[in-house]
Design an enzyme around this catalytic site. Structure first.
Site, mmCIF file in Angstrom:
data_model
loop_
_atom_site.group_PDB
_atom_site.id
_atom_site.type_symbol
_atom_site.label_atom_id
_atom_site.label_comp_id
_atom_site.label_asym_id
_atom_site.label_seq_id
_atom_site.Cartn_x
_atom_site.Cartn_y
_atom_site.Cartn_z
ATOM 1 N N ASP A 160 103.585 27.272 -0.275
ATOM 2 C CA ASP A 160 104.642 26.290 -0.478
ATOM 3 C C ASP A 160 103.979 25.074 -1.098
ATOM 4 O OD1 ASP A 160 107.051 24.956 -0.486
ATOM 5 O OD2 ASP A 160 107.558 25.503 1.568
ATOM 6 N N TRP A 161 104.782 24.229 -1.725
ATOM 7 C CA TRP A 161 104.219 23.119 -2.491
ATOM 8 C C TRP A 161 103.594 22.094 -1.542
ATOM 9 C CZ3 TRP A 161 105.823 26.870 -5.019
ATOM 10 C CH2 TRP A 161 105.895 26.919 -6.405
#
Length: 740
Positions: A268-269
C-alpha cells in the site's frame, strides 16, 4: 552527377538493418512461448542493477521500466468503484480544484455489491472497470477490497463486501475474474486484517491464527486459489507484532507457500518501513517511488499519519545485497513475479494505449444502475406504504441532505468523479412524470457542509420548511446518511449515529406525514432506534454509484421489487458488537478478543438481538421455501453433500429472492458459531413460479482451523443444514453425518 560519398553511409545503414532484421528474436519477446520460459529468459538478461530498480516504484502510479530490454512500467489507477485520477495522493485528486480530468463511471460501493449477493454483478463491475482502465491506458486497478467488516464504524467499510468471509470470497473472485478477463491487473487488498482506520499505520493487532484463517483470510485465499489473482496489496497495519509488509508468515508461509500464489505483492502507498526485512518477507513491489514518493514522504501530514517508504530504492536494495542482508535469489523471485504478471496481462505483446471509447458508455451506466437496483434493501414496509400507489400518490415531498445531491460513494482513494450522477430527487422527478407533483426541501444541512446552516435557528427554519412540504404531500421521502467527507478512508466514523440534525428531521417529518419513507445513504449500518418505531418504511440505498437516483425511483414506484439483502448485521447499539470491547485499542495495540465471533456469528451464537440480522431484506413479493432434500445421510471424509429445495414466488408480482444456506456443527471439540454461511443463490421468479435450487457442500463447508494441528479439520459427527431468508429467518432444516 551522383555524390557517392553520400550514398555509402546509406548502403551501410541498409546492411545494418538487414543484419538486425535477420537476428533471432529473444525468447522473452516470443509471444508463442510459455510465460515461464519468457520470464526465465528475461531475468537471465537483466543486470543486478536493473533487477534492484524494479523492486521500487518509478513514480506515483507507475512501476520502474527497464528501457534497455523493453520492459515497460505498469501503469496503475486506484479503484475499486471505478477508475480515478492517478495524478497523486487523495489530497490532490479529491481536491475541488485538483486534477479532476479523469471522469469515469462510478459503480456502487462494495457493501452495495455485497447486498446484491450476486457474483454476476461483481464480475460485470470488474470487467467494466477494467475496460475503462484500458481505454485510459492503464494496466492495473487497485481493487477489489475484501477486508471484513469487524466494526460498523470502520471508515472504509463501504469498500468491502460485508462481514462474512464466504460472501466476500464469492464476490471478490467474481470481480477479479471479470477484470483479468480484460487483461487488466487487479490488486486484491488489504492483506491482511485492515479493519480500522484509526492509527492504521501504527496499530498492532493481536489475532489468533484461527481467527485469521476462518474470518480474515478466506477471501484472499479464494482470490489466489480460484481466481489466480495477479497481485495482492499488503495492509498498513501490524499483525502479531510485524508490519504486513515484513511478515514472512503472511507473505511467504501462507500466501506463497500454502496457497501457491504466483503473482506479486504490492505495498500500500507508504506502508514499507524497512529494506532487508521487507524483501526477505516476500513483499515484491514498493509504491510509490521516484521523486513523487520523496516529495510526498517529506510532507508533515504524511509523516504525522505514519506513512513511510522509499525503502526499496535501487541504491538501498543493492547496499543490503552487498552487505549480505538479502540474497540475489530473493530479488530474482520478486522480479520474476512482476514480469510473470506483465506477460500474463499482455504488457509486452499488447500494450494499452489511451484513447479508447469504453469510458462512460451506455452499457457501463446500465451495469451501474442494475447493480444499484439489486443492492437496495427494504428494511421496513408497514401498511404497504411501498411501492407508491399511483391511484393515491399525487404529490411527494422529497426531503433531506442526501436528496438533491448524488452521494455516489465514500471518500478517500476510491472516490470517483462522474460527469452527471443522478441525484435521488432527479430520479424521482423523472420517474414521477407530469402526473405526480414533487416538492423539495433541504430539511437539514449535511454536517460540516455549510456552517451557516448549522446554527439552531437556521436548523429550525429548515426543519419547518420540510414539515410544511411533508404536510401537503401524499407521501414523504426523507433522504439521510453520510457524505464522502464523513465516511471515508483515513478515519473511522465517530459512532453509528446519523450526522447532526438528521434524527430530528426524520422525527418531525414522520409526525407530519404518516406515509414517510426514510432512505439511508451510507456504506455501513446507522443507528435507527430513535425513530424506526414510528416510521412506516425504511430503505437502504447504500453508496449507490452514479445511477442510484434512477434505481431508487424504480423501487419506490414499483417498477422493480427490492431484492437486496444485508451483507452485515445491523446492531441496535454499537456496544452490542463483540469487537467493540477491544476497539480501537490502547497504546497502539489491540487484541481481537472476539476471535471468530464477528457479525452474525456473535449475534446468533450469543443470543444478542440485532436491529436487522445478516442476510435480511424485504420484498414486494412473498416467497415460500419447501422440499428440502439432503441427498446423502452419511458421507465419508472427502465426499460431498448435495442439497436441494424448492422456492416459490407466492406473491402477485415478479421479484428476486436470495436463498441462504448455513451449516451448523452439532457437536465439535472446539467452540464453533451457531451457524456459518456456506452457500447462497439469487433467483428471479415470476408471480406463481417455482424453481428448484441445488447446492453442494464439500469439506471446506464443514471444517474449522485447528490451532493444535495447524490445519483445516472436519470432525466426524452430525451436521445441520439450515436454509433461510436471513441468518435469523431459517425456513428449512435438514442434516447428515460425517463418518470416520
Amino acid at each position: 552527377m551522383i555524390n557517392y560519398t553520400r550514398v555509402a553511409p546509406s548502403l551501410g545503414l541498409i546492411a545494418l538493418l538487414v543484419t538486425s532484421c535477420s537476428a533471432p528474436v529473444p525468447p522473452y519477446k516470443n509471444a508463442a512461448l510459455p510465460v515461464e520460459d519468457r520470464v526465465k529468459d528475461l531475468v537471465g538478461r537483466m543486470t543486478v542493477e536493473e533487477k534492484a530498480a524494479m523492486l521500487g516504484g518509478g513514480s506515483w502510479m507507475e512501476s520502474t521500466p527497464v528501457p534497455r530490454l523493453g520492459i515497460p512500467s505498469i501503469k496503475m489507477a486506484d479503484g475499486p468503484l471505478g477508475v480515478r485520477s492517478w495524478a497523486g495522493s487523495s489530497a490532490i485528486t479529491n481536491a475541488q480544484k485538483g486534477p479532476a480530468a479523469i471522469v469515469t463511471t462510478v459503480f456502487p460501493s462494495g457493501t452495495a455489491v455485497g447486498a446484491t449477493w450476486n457474483p454476476e454483478i461483481a464480475e460485470k463491475q470488474g470487467r467494466a472497470v477494467a475496460q475503462e482502465a484500458k481505454a485510459l491506458g492503464r494496466d492495473m486497478v487497485l481493487g477489489p477490497t475484501v477486508n471484513i467488516q469487524r466494526v460498523p464504524i470502520w471508515g472504509r467499510n463501504f469498500e468491502g463486501y460485508g462481514e462474512d468471509p464466504y460472501l466476500a470470497a464469492r464476490l471478490g473472485v467474481a470481480y477479479i475474474n471479470g477484470m483479468q478477463a480484460e487483461k487488466v491487473i487487479p490488486s486484491v487488498k488489504h492483506y491482511a486484517a485492515n479493519n480500522q482506520e484509526f492509527e492504521r499505520h501504527r496499530i498492532d493487532e493481536t489475532i489468533s491464527e484461527r481467527a485469521l484463517r476462518e474470518i480474515y483470510l478466506p477471501a484472499f485465499e479464494a482470490a489466489v486459489k480460484e481466481a489466480k489473482v495477479w497481485a495482492v496489496m499488503n495492509a498498513y497495519n501490524k499483525v502479531n507484532g510485524l508490519y504486513c509488509a515484513e511478515s514472512p508468515f503472511l507473505l511467504k508461509d501462507v500466501l506463497k507457500k500454502d496457497w501457491g500464489f504466483q503473482g506479486f505483492v504490492i505495498s500500500d502507498w507508504g506502508s514499507t518501513y524497512s529494506t532487508a526485512p521487507t524483501v526477505r518477507a516476500g513483499m515484491d513491489l514498493e509504491m510509490p517511488g521516484g521523486e513523487a514518493a520523496r516529495r510526498w514522504l517529506a510532507l508533515p501530514a504524511t509523516q504525522k499519519d505514519g506513512n513511510d517508504g522509499a525503502r526499496l530504492t535501487q541504491e538501498k536494495v543493492l547496499a543490503e545485497l552487498k552487505a549480505g542482508a538479502i540474497q540475489q535469489a530473493e530479488i530474482d523471485d520478486s522480479v520474476s513475479r512482476i514480469l510473470r504478471v506483465m506477460f500474463q496481462a499482455g504488457l509486452f505483446d499488447s500494450p494499452k494505449t489511451a484513447g479508447g471509447p469504453a469510458v462512460m458508455t451506455p452499457e457501463h451506466r446500465a451495469a451501474a444502475r442494475e447493480a444499484s437496483l439489486q443492492s437496495i434493501v427494504l428494511l421496513k414496509n408497514d401498511r404497504g406504504v411501498l411501492p407508491f400507489d399511483a391511484a393515491k400518490i399525487h404529490r411527494i415531498a422529497v426531503i433531506g441532505p442526501a436528496a438533491a445531491v448524488a452521494i455516489t460513494g465514500g471518500g478517500g482513494s476510491s472516490r470517483v468523479r462522474p460527469t452527471d450522477p443522478v441525484a435521488p430527487l432527479d430520479g424521482i422527478r423523472q420517474r414521477a412524470g407530469s402526473g405526480v407533483e414533487v416538492d423539495y426541501a433541504l430539511g437539514v444541512s449535511m454536517e460540516g457542509a455549510d456552517p451557516a446552516k448549522d446554527a439552531p435557528a437556521e436548523q429550525a427554519k429548515l426543519r419547518q420548511e420540510a414539515v410544511a412540504a411533508a404536510s401537503k404531500a401524499d407521501a414523504a421521502v426523507v433522504m439521510v446518511g453520510y457524505s464522502n467527507s464523513l465516511e471515508s478512508e483515513g478515519f473511522d466514523r465517530k459512532s453509528m449515529d446519523l450526522p447532526a440534525g438528521q434524527d430530528a428531521l426524520i422525527q418531525a417529518v414522520t409526525a407530519a406525514n404518516r406515509n414517510t419513507v426514510v432512505v439511508i445513504v451510507a456504506g455501513a449500518p446507522v443507528q435507527v432506534g430513535r425513530w424506526i418505531g414510528r416510521t412506516p418504511a425504511v430503505v437502504d440505498l447504500w453508496f449507490p454509484g452514479q445511477e442510484g437516483g434512477h434505481a431508487l425511483a424504480d423501487v419506490l414506484f414499483g417498477d422493480a421489487s427490492p431484492s437486496g439483502k444485508l451483507p452485515m448485521s445491523w446492531p441496535k447499539e454499537l456496544a452490542d458488537v463483540a469487537a467493540m470491547a477491544s476497539y480501537p485499542g490502547k497504546d497502539l495495540r489491540t487484541e481481537y478478543k472476539e476471535g471468530v465471533y464477528v457479525g452474525y456469528r456473535h449475534f446468533d451464537t450469543h443470543n444478542v438481538t440485532p436491529q436487522f440480522p445478516f442476510g435480511y431484506g424485504l420484498s414486494y413479493a412473498k416467497f415460500d421455501y419447501s422440499g428440502l432434500k439432503v441427498a446423502q445421510s452419511k458421507i465419508k471424509a472427502g465426499e460431498t453433500v448435495d442439497v436441494s429445495l424448492d422456492v416459490k414466488n407466492s406473491g402477485s408480482r415478479e421479484a428476486a429472492e436470495v436463498v441462504e444456506l448455513y451449516v451448523h456443527d452439532v457437536k465439535a471439540s472446539i467452540d464453533r458459531p451457531a451457524k456459518e454461511l456456506k452457500g447462497f443463490r439469487r433467483v428471479a421468479l415470476k408471480a406463481g413460479e417455482s424453481k428448484t435450487l441445488s447446492f453442494r457442500l464439500d469439506a471446506s463447508a464443514l471444517s474449522f482451523w485447528s490451532p493444535e494441528k495447524k490445519a483445516w479439520v472436519a470432525e466426524p459427527g452430525a451436521f445441520e443444514v439450515l436454509v433461510g431468508a436471513s441468518s435469523r429467518d431459517i425456513r428449512l432444516k435438514g442434516g447428515f453425518e460425517l463418518t470416520e
